[in-house]
Design an enzyme around this catalytic site. Structure first.
Site, PDB file in Angstrom:
ATOM      1  N   ARG A   1       0.824  -1.212   0.000  1.00  0.00           N
ATOM      2  CA  ARG A   1       0.000   0.000   0.000  1.00  0.00           C
ATOM      3  C   ARG A   1       0.856   1.258   0.000  1.00  0.00           C
ATOM      4  O   ARG A   1       0.469   2.281   0.573  1.00  0.00           O
ATOM      5  CB  ARG A   1      -0.964   0.031   1.193  1.00  0.00           C
ATOM      6  CG  ARG A   1      -2.095  -0.967   1.105  1.00  0.00           C
ATOM      7  CD  ARG A   1      -3.197  -0.594   2.104  1.00  0.00           C
ATOM      8  NE  ARG A   1      -4.046  -1.736   2.383  1.00  0.00           N
ATOM      9  CZ  ARG A   1      -4.435  -2.108   3.589  1.00  0.00           C
ATOM     10  NH1 ARG A   1      -4.057  -1.430   4.651  1.00  0.00           N
ATOM     11  NH2 ARG A   1      -5.219  -3.154   3.760  1.00  0.00           N
TER      12      ARG A   1
ATOM     13  N   ARG B   1      -3.406   6.200   0.365  1.00  0.00           N
ATOM     14  CA  ARG B   1      -3.982   7.318   1.112  1.00  0.00           C
ATOM     15  C   ARG B   1      -2.990   8.068   1.985  1.00  0.00           C
ATOM     16  O   ARG B   1      -3.299   9.169   2.447  1.00  0.00           O
ATOM     17  CB  ARG B   1      -5.142   6.801   1.971  1.00  0.00           C
ATOM     18  CG  ARG B   1      -6.348   6.374   1.144  1.00  0.00           C
ATOM     19  CD  ARG B   1      -7.377   5.670   1.998  1.00  0.00           C
ATOM     20  NE  ARG B   1      -6.881   4.376   2.456  1.00  0.00           N
ATOM     21  CZ  ARG B   1      -7.547   3.591   3.304  1.00  0.00           C
ATOM     22  NH1 ARG B   1      -8.701   3.988   3.796  1.00  0.00           N
ATOM     23  NH2 ARG B   1      -7.043   2.420   3.658  1.00  0.00           N
TER      24      ARG B   1
ATOM     25  N   ARG C   1      -6.774  11.485  -7.148  1.00  0.00           N
ATOM     26  CA  ARG C   1      -7.959  10.651  -7.076  1.00  0.00           C
ATOM     27  C   ARG C   1      -9.230  11.445  -6.796  1.00  0.00           C
ATOM     28  O   ARG C   1     -10.318  10.863  -6.725  1.00  0.00           O
ATOM     29  CB  ARG C   1      -7.794   9.606  -5.961  1.00  0.00           C
ATOM     30  CG  ARG C   1      -7.059   8.331  -6.313  1.00  0.00           C
ATOM     31  CD  ARG C   1      -7.929   7.293  -6.995  1.00  0.00           C
ATOM     32  NE  ARG C   1      -9.283   7.220  -6.505  1.00  0.00           N
ATOM     33  CZ  ARG C   1      -9.683   6.562  -5.399  1.00  0.00           C
ATOM     34  NH1 ARG C   1      -8.803   5.924  -4.670  1.00  0.00           N
ATOM     35  NH2 ARG C   1     -10.946   6.562  -5.052  1.00  0.00           N
TER      36      ARG C   1
ATOM     37  N   ASP D   1      -6.632  -3.288  -7.274  1.00  0.00           N
ATOM     38  CA  ASP D   1      -7.356  -3.775  -6.103  1.00  0.00           C
ATOM     39  C   ASP D   1      -7.603  -5.263  -6.283  1.00  0.00           C
ATOM     40  O   ASP D   1      -7.711  -5.758  -7.422  1.00  0.00           O
ATOM     41  CB  ASP D   1      -8.685  -3.039  -5.927  1.00  0.00           C
ATOM     42  CG  ASP D   1      -9.354  -3.368  -4.601  1.00  0.00           C
ATOM     43  OD1 ASP D   1      -9.075  -2.674  -3.612  1.00  0.00           O
ATOM     44  OD2 ASP D   1     -10.140  -4.342  -4.555  1.00  0.00           O
TER      45      ASP D   1
ATOM     46  N   TYR E   1     -14.695 -12.749  -0.141  1.00  0.00           N
ATOM     47  CA  TYR E   1     -15.509 -11.594  -0.505  1.00  0.00           C
ATOM     48  C   TYR E   1     -16.794 -12.026  -1.214  1.00  0.00           C
ATOM     49  O   TYR E   1     -17.883 -11.506  -0.934  1.00  0.00           O
ATOM     50  CB  TYR E   1     -14.719 -10.647  -1.405  1.00  0.00           C
ATOM     51  CG  TYR E   1     -13.683  -9.825  -0.671  1.00  0.00           C
ATOM     52  CD1 TYR E   1     -14.060  -8.880   0.270  1.00  0.00           C
ATOM     53  CD2 TYR E   1     -12.329  -9.994  -0.925  1.00  0.00           C
ATOM     54  CE1 TYR E   1     -13.117  -8.113   0.945  1.00  0.00           C
ATOM     55  CE2 TYR E   1     -11.378  -9.242  -0.253  1.00  0.00           C
ATOM     56  CZ  TYR E   1     -11.779  -8.309   0.678  1.00  0.00           C
ATOM     57  OH  TYR E   1     -10.847  -7.564   1.345  1.00  0.00           O
TER      58      TYR E   1
END
Length: 357
Positions: A35, A39, A48, A84, A160
Site C-alpha cells: 500500500r 492514502r 484521485r 485492487d 468476498y
C-alpha cells in the site's frame, strides 16, 4: 525459455528486488511497502479527487501515475501495480463496488452450486487497460526499480464473494467450505482461473514479479489451509511458473504465522511475514530455499524517530539472522499495508536507513 524470461534472469543483477528474491546477491537490501501508493500520500489524494476506486484501476494513465508516486517520493526498489484485489472480478462481469469506509461489496453473493456455475470467466481483453498500464510503467520506472504485479489468492477472493463483502469471522465462507466441499472446490477452481488470467496479462505486458495476496488466510487452521486452500494456490503458482518461469513469486497473508511453511510449499519464491512473527523464527517455519519479506509493524511508523530507527534496525538484524538460518534473501517491507495516517516523510527515512544498513 523465451527471450523475455532470459532477460528477466539477467535483470536480477540490475534489480536489487529481483536479486534478493531469486537467491542472488543484491547491490543493497531492497525495500518497498505494501500500500505504498495510497492514502498516506497527498499527491495520491489529489489525483484521485472525484474518481472512484474501481474507475481509477481501469485508467492506464492514472494507474501509471499513482504507481510511480511512491517511487518518486521514497526511492523504493520496487513499484507495485496500483490496483485492487477485486479488479479481475469486476472486469469479468461480477456486480460489485468498493464502498468508502466498508470495502468491496458484492451485489449477489455466491453461496451455492448454481451461483458458482453461473460465474463468468475472465478474458484477457477485459483487463487490457491494466496490461496497458504495465507497459506504460515499464517505460517510466527508473533503472533498477522492479515492477510487481499482483492478484488476490483464490481463498481471499472467495471470502468476498461468499460473505458479500469484508468479514471479521468468515462464517459463511467456512460454512460453505466445510459443508459442501464440491461446491467450494468448484468456486476456488474458477477463482484460480481468474487469478491466473489476470497475472498472465500483467506478466505478458512486462511485470517483473508478482505477489499473490491471501489476505484472509490467517482465519484458517493449518489443517484447513492444507485441505481447502493450498491446492488452489499451488495451481496458480504452477501456472505462472509454466508461462513465466523467470518471474519471482511472492506470497503474503495476515495472521499466517502458523501457515508460513504451507504457504511456502504452495510455490512462492518469497514468503511475506506479518509483524507478529520474527523473521528468524519465520525462516525455521518456511525452511531453506526461499526468501522472506517483511516485517516492520505499520503502527511503528507513528512513533518517534529514534523508536522507528531502532525497530528498523531490529528487522534488518532479524532478516540477516533469517538468511544465516537458510533463507535465500530478505526484502524489507512492512508486516501489512501502510496505514493512511502515516507521515510520508517517515517512509522516506525508512528507505534511506535500510539502504544505508
Amino acid at each position: 525459455m523465451s527471450t523475455k524470461d532470459e532477460s528477466t534472469r539477467d535483470d536480477a543483477v540490475a534489480y536489487p528486488l529481483l536479486a534478493a528474491a531469486t537467491g542472488a546477491t543484491p547491490s543493497r537490501r531492497p525495500v518497498w511497502f505494501m500500500r505504498q501508493a495510497g492514502r498516506s500520500l497527498p499527491e495520491y489524494r489529489k489525483v484521485r479527487e472525484g474518481i472512484g476506486m474501481l474507475q481509477s484501476c481501469f485508467r492506464p494513465d492514472l494507474v501509471c501515475e499513482i504507481t510511480l508516486q511512491p517511487v518518486r517520493r521514497h526511492r523504493t526498489d520496487a513499484a507495485i501495480l496500483f490496483s485492487d484485489i477485486v479488479v479481475p472480478l469486476k472486469a469479468a462481469g461480477i456486480d460489485l463496488d468498493i464502498v468508502s469506509g466498508i470495502g468491496p461489496v458484492i451485489e449477489q453473493p455466491v453461496r451455492d452450486a448454481a451461483a458458482v456455475a453461473a460465474m463468468p470467466e475472465l478474458d484477457p481483453e477485459q483487463v487490457a487497460p491494466v496490461a496497458e498500464a504495465v507497459r506504460m510503467l515499464r517505460g517510466e520506472l527508473p533503472a533498477g526499480v522492479a515492477l510487481i504485479g499482483f492478484s488476490g489468492a483464490p481463498f481471499t477472493l472467495a471470502s468476498y464473494l461468499v460473505e458479500g463483502g469484508p468479514s471479521r469471522n468468515h462464517e459463511r465462507t467456512k460454512a460453505l467450505m466445510y459443508s459442501d466441499p464440491d461446491t467450494w472446490n468448484a468456486l476456488l477452481g474458477k477463482l484460480g482461473d481468474i487469478a491466473i488470467t489476470f497475472l498472465r496479462a500483467q506478466a505478458d505486458a512486462g511485470a517483473q514479479a508478482f505477489q499473490l495476496f491471501d489476505s484472509w488466510a490467517g482465519a484458517l487452521s493449518l489443517a484447513d489451509y492444507r485441505t481447502y486452500v493450498q491446492p488452489h494456490s499451488e495451481r496458480v503458482f504452477a501456472a505462472l511458473r509454466e508461462s513465466a518461469p523467470a518471474l519471482p513469486a511472492f506470497h503474503f497473508g495476515v495472521g499466517t504465522g502458523e501457515l508460513l511453511g504451507a504457504m511456502g510449499e504452495a510455490g512462492a519464491d518469497v514468503v511475506g511475514v506479518d509483524w507478529r512473527t520474527p523473521l528468524d523464527v519465520a525462516a525455521g517455519r518456511v525452511g531453506p530455499g526461499r526468501a522472506l519479506q517483511g516485517n516492520l509493524d505499520p503502527a511503528v511508523l507513528m512513533a518517534d524517530r529514534d523508536t522507528v530507527e531502532a525497530q528498523v534496525r531490529r528487522v534488518v538484524a532479524e532478516g540477516d539472522a533469517a538468511v544465516a538460518a537458510g533463507a535465500t534473501g530478505h526484502v524489507f517491507n512492512l508486516g501489512h499495508g501502510v496505514l493512511p495516517a502515516t507521515d510520508p516523510d517517515v517512509l522516506t527515512r525508512v528507505v534511506e536507513l535500510v539502504h544505508e544498513l
